[in-house]
Design a protein around this motif. Structure first.
Motif, PDB file in Angstrom:
ATOM      1  N   LYS A  79      16.721 -26.972  -7.398  1.00  0.00           N
ATOM      2  CA  LYS A  79      16.335 -27.401  -8.746  1.00  0.00           C
ATOM      3  C   LYS A  79      14.947 -28.035  -8.768  1.00  0.00           C
ATOM      4  O   LYS A  79      14.502 -28.524  -9.801  1.00  0.00           O
ATOM      5  CB  LYS A  79      17.361 -28.422  -9.276  1.00  0.00           C
ATOM      6  N   ARG A  80      14.269 -28.035  -7.613  1.00  0.00           N
ATOM      7  CA  ARG A  80      12.946 -28.634  -7.473  1.00  0.00           C
ATOM      8  C   ARG A  80      12.969 -30.119  -7.867  1.00  0.00           C
ATOM      9  O   ARG A  80      12.082 -30.613  -8.551  1.00  0.00           O
ATOM     10  CB  ARG A  80      11.907 -27.873  -8.296  1.00  0.00           C
ATOM     11  N   TYR A  81      14.016 -30.776  -7.387  1.00  0.00           N
ATOM     12  CA  TYR A  81      14.218 -32.180  -7.707  1.00  0.00           C
ATOM     13  C   TYR A  81      14.419 -32.972  -6.420  1.00  0.00           C
ATOM     14  O   TYR A  81      15.014 -34.031  -6.410  1.00  0.00           O
ATOM     15  CB  TYR A  81      15.462 -32.291  -8.608  1.00  0.00           C
ATOM     16  N   SER A  82      13.893 -32.410  -5.314  1.00  0.00           N
ATOM     17  CA  SER A  82      14.175 -32.985  -3.999  1.00  0.00           C
ATOM     18  C   SER A  82      13.537 -34.355  -3.790  1.00  0.00           C
ATOM     19  O   SER A  82      14.030 -35.162  -2.995  1.00  0.00           O
ATOM     20  CB  SER A  82      13.707 -32.031  -2.894  1.00  0.00           C
ATOM     21  N   MET A  83      12.439 -34.650  -4.482  1.00  0.00           N
ATOM     22  CA  MET A  83      11.758 -35.929  -4.273  1.00  0.00           C
ATOM     23  C   MET A  83      12.501 -37.105  -4.895  1.00  0.00           C
ATOM     24  O   MET A  83      12.067 -38.247  -4.772  1.00  0.00           O
ATOM     25  CB  MET A  83      10.337 -35.853  -4.832  1.00  0.00           C
ATOM     26  N   ILE A  84      13.628 -36.811  -5.557  1.00  0.00           N
ATOM     27  CA  ILE A  84      14.439 -37.914  -6.081  1.00  0.00           C
ATOM     28  C   ILE A  84      14.907 -38.811  -4.941  1.00  0.00           C
ATOM     29  O   ILE A  84      15.074 -40.026  -5.107  1.00  0.00           O
ATOM     30  CB  ILE A  84      15.655 -37.386  -6.880  1.00  0.00           C
ATOM     31  N   GLY A  85      15.120 -38.226  -3.758  1.00  0.00           N
ATOM     32  CA  GLY A  85      15.538 -39.019  -2.608  1.00  0.00           C
ATOM     33  C   GLY A  85      14.488 -40.051  -2.238  1.00  0.00           C
ATOM     34  O   GLY A  85      14.809 -41.212  -1.946  1.00  0.00           O
ATOM     35  N   ASP A  86      13.227 -39.642  -2.263  1.00  0.00           N
ATOM     36  CA  ASP A  86      12.138 -40.563  -1.941  1.00  0.00           C
ATOM     37  C   ASP A  86      12.039 -41.662  -2.988  1.00  0.00           C
ATOM     38  O   ASP A  86      11.875 -42.843  -2.660  1.00  0.00           O
ATOM     39  CB  ASP A  86      10.826 -39.774  -1.862  1.00  0.00           C
ATOM     40  N   GLY A  87      12.162 -41.274  -4.258  1.00  0.00           N
ATOM     41  CA  GLY A  87      12.084 -42.262  -5.337  1.00  0.00           C
ATOM     42  C   GLY A  87      13.215 -43.265  -5.282  1.00  0.00           C
ATOM     43  O   GLY A  87      13.003 -44.481  -5.402  1.00  0.00           O
ATOM     44  N   LEU A  88      14.429 -42.783  -5.085  1.00  0.00           N
ATOM     45  CA  LEU A  88      15.590 -43.674  -5.056  1.00  0.00           C
ATOM     46  C   LEU A  88      15.596 -44.553  -3.804  1.00  0.00           C
ATOM     47  O   LEU A  88      16.116 -45.670  -3.834  1.00  0.00           O
ATOM     48  CB  LEU A  88      16.883 -42.857  -5.123  1.00  0.00           C
ATOM     49  N   SER A  89      15.013 -44.069  -2.712  1.00  0.00           N
ATOM     50  CA  SER A  89      14.945 -44.909  -1.513  1.00  0.00           C
ATOM     51  C   SER A  89      14.035 -46.110  -1.743  1.00  0.00           C
ATOM     52  O   SER A  89      14.300 -47.206  -1.241  1.00  0.00           O
ATOM     53  CB  SER A  89      14.444 -44.086  -0.317  1.00  0.00           C
ATOM     54  N   HIS A  90      12.978 -45.926  -2.523  1.00  0.00           N
ATOM     55  CA  HIS A  90      12.092 -47.041  -2.851  1.00  0.00           C
ATOM     56  C   HIS A  90      12.791 -48.030  -3.785  1.00  0.00           C
ATOM     57  O   HIS A  90      12.610 -49.243  -3.659  1.00  0.00           O
ATOM     58  CB  HIS A  90      10.804 -46.514  -3.490  1.00  0.00           C
ATOM     59  N   VAL A  91      13.573 -47.485  -4.715  1.00  0.00           N
ATOM     60  CA  VAL A  91      14.362 -48.359  -5.583  1.00  0.00           C
ATOM     61  C   VAL A  91      15.359 -49.157  -4.749  1.00  0.00           C
ATOM     62  O   VAL A  91      15.555 -50.359  -4.959  1.00  0.00           O
ATOM     63  CB  VAL A  91      15.113 -47.533  -6.659  1.00  0.00           C
ATOM     64  N   SER A  92      15.969 -48.482  -3.789  1.00  0.00           N
ATOM     65  CA  SER A  92      16.931 -49.145  -2.915  1.00  0.00           C
ATOM     66  C   SER A  92      16.259 -50.243  -2.101  1.00  0.00           C
ATOM     67  O   SER A  92      16.830 -51.320  -1.901  1.00  0.00           O
ATOM     68  CB  SER A  92      17.580 -48.124  -1.978  1.00  0.00           C
ATOM     69  N   PHE A  93      15.038 -49.980  -1.630  1.00  0.00           N
ATOM     70  CA  PHE A  93      14.320 -51.003  -0.870  1.00  0.00           C
ATOM     71  C   PHE A  93      14.065 -52.235  -1.731  1.00  0.00           C
ATOM     72  O   PHE A  93      14.212 -53.376  -1.270  1.00  0.00           O
ATOM     73  CB  PHE A  93      12.985 -50.447  -0.358  1.00  0.00           C
ATOM     74  N   GLY A  94      13.681 -52.010  -2.991  1.00  0.00           N
ATOM     75  CA  GLY A  94      13.465 -53.130  -3.893  1.00  0.00           C
ATOM     76  C   GLY A  94      14.726 -53.944  -4.095  1.00  0.00           C
ATOM     77  O   GLY A  94      14.714 -55.183  -4.039  1.00  0.00           O
TER      78      GLY A  94
END
Length: 274
Positions: A37-52
């Motif tokens: 679905k070309r939505y693979s970078m959601i993992g990178d985005g959510l990992s940063h949210v998780s770090f916060g």
């Protein structure tokens, strides 16, 4: 086998193996749909949210996983809603939220605890980070994620390719995002915020070098992800390298190998046609 027996004598390595293999499996299965679905970078985005979220939890002495999981799930839902708005592209929304969350985490950390060992392990991953409670929670949630994926497999397939089958696309997009959010939070203890997205992206992309059917890619991704994680953990133990980085390098090697095999198979197929 001798190295594996030696590793199994250490409780922290057993915990890392159990938790890591389950999280790697979940990430790889969800990654197939996200990559297609070309939505693979959601993992990178959510990992940063998780770090916060984890930084705030550590600063106030709260349970990191219990705080970060609902926060990241909400972020996944919010991110999905933003990307459905035609005014904001999905990559821009991910970049915006991930940068903001990472900045919040860094500021909270600098004003409270400073860059402690706990915070560093969330950023870069640590093989020592998995406690017994973390493993129990990881096993329970991983089983839930795997169960929901198997139960909703046909619906996820339909949503991935936007097939007109009467499936509520929005509902299953939300489900995929929530399952991804849970998986990201569980995997951060081992892989770190900087590397966790690799568990989502690499197995799917690697499998697509050879397999062309959705089911073939899903099965290959699941098996490949677990094997690469196991090899990466063994290499990490043997050469004293960071576990997360070792797993990523093994996944990269598998990608290059599968790419080469894919090219060879394509060339042979072309020769047969001639």
């Amino acid at each position: 086998m001798e190295i594996l027996r030696e590793m199994m004598s250490y409780p922290f390595l057993v915990r890392a193996l159990i938790g890591g293999v389950l999280v790697a499996l979940c990430a790889s299965l969800l990654g197939v749909s996200l990559v297609l679905k070309r939505y693979s970078m959601i993992g990178d985005g959510l990992s940063h949210v998780s770090f916060g979220a984890l930084s705030i939890a550590v600063a106030f002495g709260w349970s990191p996983l219990k705080i970060s999981i609902p926060v990241v799930v909400l972020a996944a839902f919010f991110l999905l809603r933003i990307t459905e708005n035609a005014k904001i592209k999905s990559d821009a929304a991910i970049a915006m939220i991930s940068a903001a969350a990472l900045a919040i985490g860094i500021i909270v950390t600098s004003l409270t605890t400073g860059m402690t060992t706990d915070v560093s392990s969330y950023m870069f991953g640590s093989i020592l980070a998995m406690s017994r409670d973390d493993v129990r929670l990881s096993v329970i949630l991983s089983v839930v994620v795997l169960g929901l994926f198997v139960f909703c497999y046909n619906k996820i397939f339909a949503v991935t390719f936007a097939k007109a089958t009467g499936v509520n696309v929005s509902r299953y997009n939300v489900l995929i995002s929530i399952l991804t959010a849970i998986t990201i939070v569980l995997g951060m203890r081992m892989m770190g915020a900087m590397l966790i997205s690799s568990l989502i992206i690499f197995p799917a992309l690697t499998s697509m070098r050879i397999f062309k059917s959705f089911r073939g890619v899903v099965l290959s991704s699941g098996i490949l992800s677990m094997v690469c994680f196991l090899i990466g953990l063994v290499l990490s133990y043997q050469y004293s390298t960071p576990a997360g980085a070792s797993v990523v390098i093994v996944n990269l090697s598998a990608f290059l190998l599968f790419s080469l095999l894919g090219m060879i198979l394509k060339m042979r197929k072309g020769d047969r046609i001639k």
